[in-house]
Design a protein around this motif. Sequence first.
Motif: not given
Length: 87
Positions: A2-9, A32-33, A35-54
């Motif tokens: 996952a990546t963090i994207g941001h707008d001008k605002g 803030n950055k 919190i965004a990094e924390t959410v990114k980390f957990h989304i990556e964990q969710l994706l990894a668990a789903h793909v691996a079936g764990h």
Amino acid sequence: MATIGHDKGGLKRILFLDSNGKRNTVRLGKTNKRIAETVKFHIEQLLAAHVAGHSLDLETSQWLSGLDDRIYSRLVKVGLVASRKKA
């Protein structure tokens, strides 16, 4: 991955590819950055668990249980988690 994207605002979002290769976005709003990094980390964990079936690790499970309904519903919308059961 996952990546963090941001707008001008200062609005932040997490961009990722699901297990089918479809591009998805979870909008976080103005945050803030760290919190965004924390959410990114957990989304990556969710994706990894789903793909691996764990099951999820304890940290991500606890994070999900403490998440407010607004962000949780955004995770449901992109298929990362099942909807919460209402009492």
